[in-house]
Design an enzyme around this catalytic site. Structure first.
Site, mmCIF file in Angstrom:
data_model
loop_
_atom_site.group_PDB
_atom_site.id
_atom_site.type_symbol
_atom_site.label_atom_id
_atom_site.label_comp_id
_atom_site.label_asym_id
_atom_site.label_seq_id
_atom_site.Cartn_x
_atom_site.Cartn_y
_atom_site.Cartn_z
ATOM 1 N N TRP A 97 0.855 -1.192 0.000
ATOM 2 C CA TRP A 97 0.000 0.000 0.000
ATOM 3 C C TRP A 97 0.890 1.242 0.000
ATOM 4 O O TRP A 97 1.826 1.352 0.787
ATOM 5 C CB TRP A 97 -0.903 0.003 1.224
ATOM 6 C CG TRP A 97 -1.772 1.238 1.302
ATOM 7 C CD1 TRP A 97 -1.532 2.374 2.011
ATOM 8 C CD2 TRP A 97 -3.014 1.447 0.632
ATOM 9 N NE1 TRP A 97 -2.539 3.295 1.826
ATOM 10 C CE2 TRP A 97 -3.469 2.748 0.982
ATOM 11 C CE3 TRP A 97 -3.795 0.673 -0.225
ATOM 12 C CZ2 TRP A 97 -4.665 3.283 0.510
ATOM 13 C CZ3 TRP A 97 -4.977 1.204 -0.706
ATOM 14 C CH2 TRP A 97 -5.413 2.490 -0.343
ATOM 15 N N LEU A 98 0.610 2.173 -0.897
ATOM 16 C CA LEU A 98 1.367 3.415 -0.983
ATOM 17 C C LEU A 98 0.439 4.599 -0.777
ATOM 18 O O LEU A 98 -0.659 4.635 -1.351
ATOM 19 C CB LEU A 98 2.052 3.539 -2.349
ATOM 20 C CG LEU A 98 3.086 2.464 -2.699
ATOM 21 C CD1 LEU A 98 3.551 2.640 -4.134
ATOM 22 C CD2 LEU A 98 4.274 2.513 -1.744
ATOM 23 N N ASP A 212 4.311 2.955 -20.405
ATOM 24 C CA ASP A 212 2.968 3.555 -20.359
ATOM 25 C C ASP A 212 2.981 4.720 -19.379
ATOM 26 O O ASP A 212 2.119 4.838 -18.500
ATOM 27 C CB ASP A 212 1.948 2.493 -19.926
ATOM 28 C CG ASP A 212 0.498 2.916 -20.187
ATOM 29 O OD1 ASP A 212 0.289 3.929 -20.884
ATOM 30 O OD2 ASP A 212 -0.418 2.245 -19.685
#
Length: 313
Positions: A97-98, A212
């Site tokens: 989780w960031l 991307d």
């Protein structure tokens, strides 16, 4: 929200800790995204989709690991996958989780300058740092297996010549799909021939690229460090990442300045930018149609009109 029993059991098996709950989070357009709260107090991030989407998540996991290997300590932060596989009727990818607090640093150029410098470091280090999948590959452009750009297939394999790779594995499949869908672009075959000529004298290093890199796939974390994610990795001219970063906006100029200060781009990168970004416009035309078809045609026309006038090598 309680987790399905099969999902909870899979997480315990692969992470060794009991999940307490999951909560949907926004931002994805292909997979469902979740915040997982664990019994040990940690939070994780998960993507889920149907079983048929497992190859997409496996390709993403492989790309993240490759980027993390190339980045090392001096490159951008990359979320390294914790688990990927099938949990009951779902394909799952679990990541750290960031805290992606873009807004907190919106007026501060320094974190973005550092992210640009970190990307340059990743590109340079990737020339000597290779992931396991590339162990037996020499200096070539491509990737060990096909992956996706958005949700559109991205043809890879290996090619020693950059111009040939970009024309045959990037532009040609996109233009061919538009023809099959009844939306052919005028002079598409001419563009393919000319693009090979334009790139013939350009001999870049085969750097590992994100592939991307629009602003939705990069952020500044809560502690001020730059993060990149959701890649479509391959080995390519490093200019493709810088080109796409300009295509849809969102990256401040400090990002590009930080890159240039660390590893300046060679001459001719500005005209090549439009050629490289034609790939992404074509991809959007195939994915979404609408105005992207006209934008692709306009870009193609401008490239043919300009020709070799501004120098490409």
């Amino acid at each position: 929200m309680p987790l399905p029993d099969s999902f909870a059991a899979w997480l315990v098996e692969h992470l060794g800790v009991e999940p307490l709950s999951c909560h949907p989070v926004g931002g994805g357009c292909i997979h469902s995204a979740w915040r997982l709260d664990l019994a040990d107090g940690r939070r994780l991030f998960a993507k889920t989709n149907g079983v048929s989407s497992l190859p997409l998540l496996e390709a993403e996991a492989e790309g993240l690991r490759a980027l993390a290997t190339a980045a090392g300590e001096a490159g951008p932060r990359v979320p390294v996958p914790l688990a990927c596989g099938l949990a009951g009727a779902s394909a799952v990818l679990v990541l750290p989780w960031l805290d992606l607090s873009r807004g907190r640093f919106a007026a501060d150029e320094l974190p973005w300058r550092r992210l640009g410098a970190a990307l340059a470091t990743l590109h340079r280090h990737s020339l000597t740092r290779r992931c396991v999948a590339e162990d037996r590959v020499g200096a070539a452009f491509g990737w060990p297996r096909d992956n996706v750009i958005g949700s559109f297939p991205q043809r890879n394999g290996w090619e020693a010549d950059w111009g040939r790779f970009f024309v045959q594995r990037r532009l040609a499949p996109q233009l061919e799909h538009l023809v099959r869908s009844g939306q052919p672009l005028r002079q598409g075959s001419v563009l393919l021939e000319r693009a090979g000529q334009w790139l013939a004298d350009h001999q870049p290093d085969p750097c590992l690229v994100h592939g991307d890199l629009w602003s939705g796939n990069a952020a500044i974390s809560g502690d001020g460090l730059g993060v990149i994610f959701d890649p479509a990795v391959h080995r390519a001219d490093r200019e493709v990442d810088l080109a796409m970063a300009r295509l849809f906006g969102g990256f401040p100029e400090a990002f590009f300045e930080g890159y240039q200060e660390t590893w300046p781009l060679p001459s001719g990168h500005r005209p090549r930018r439009d050629l490289y970004n034609l790939y992404h416009l074509l991809n959007h035309a195939n994915l979404f149609g609408g105005s992207y078809v006209g934008q692709s045609q306009a870009c193609l026309d401008a490239l043919l009109e300009r020709g070799m006038g501004e120098g490409w090598g």
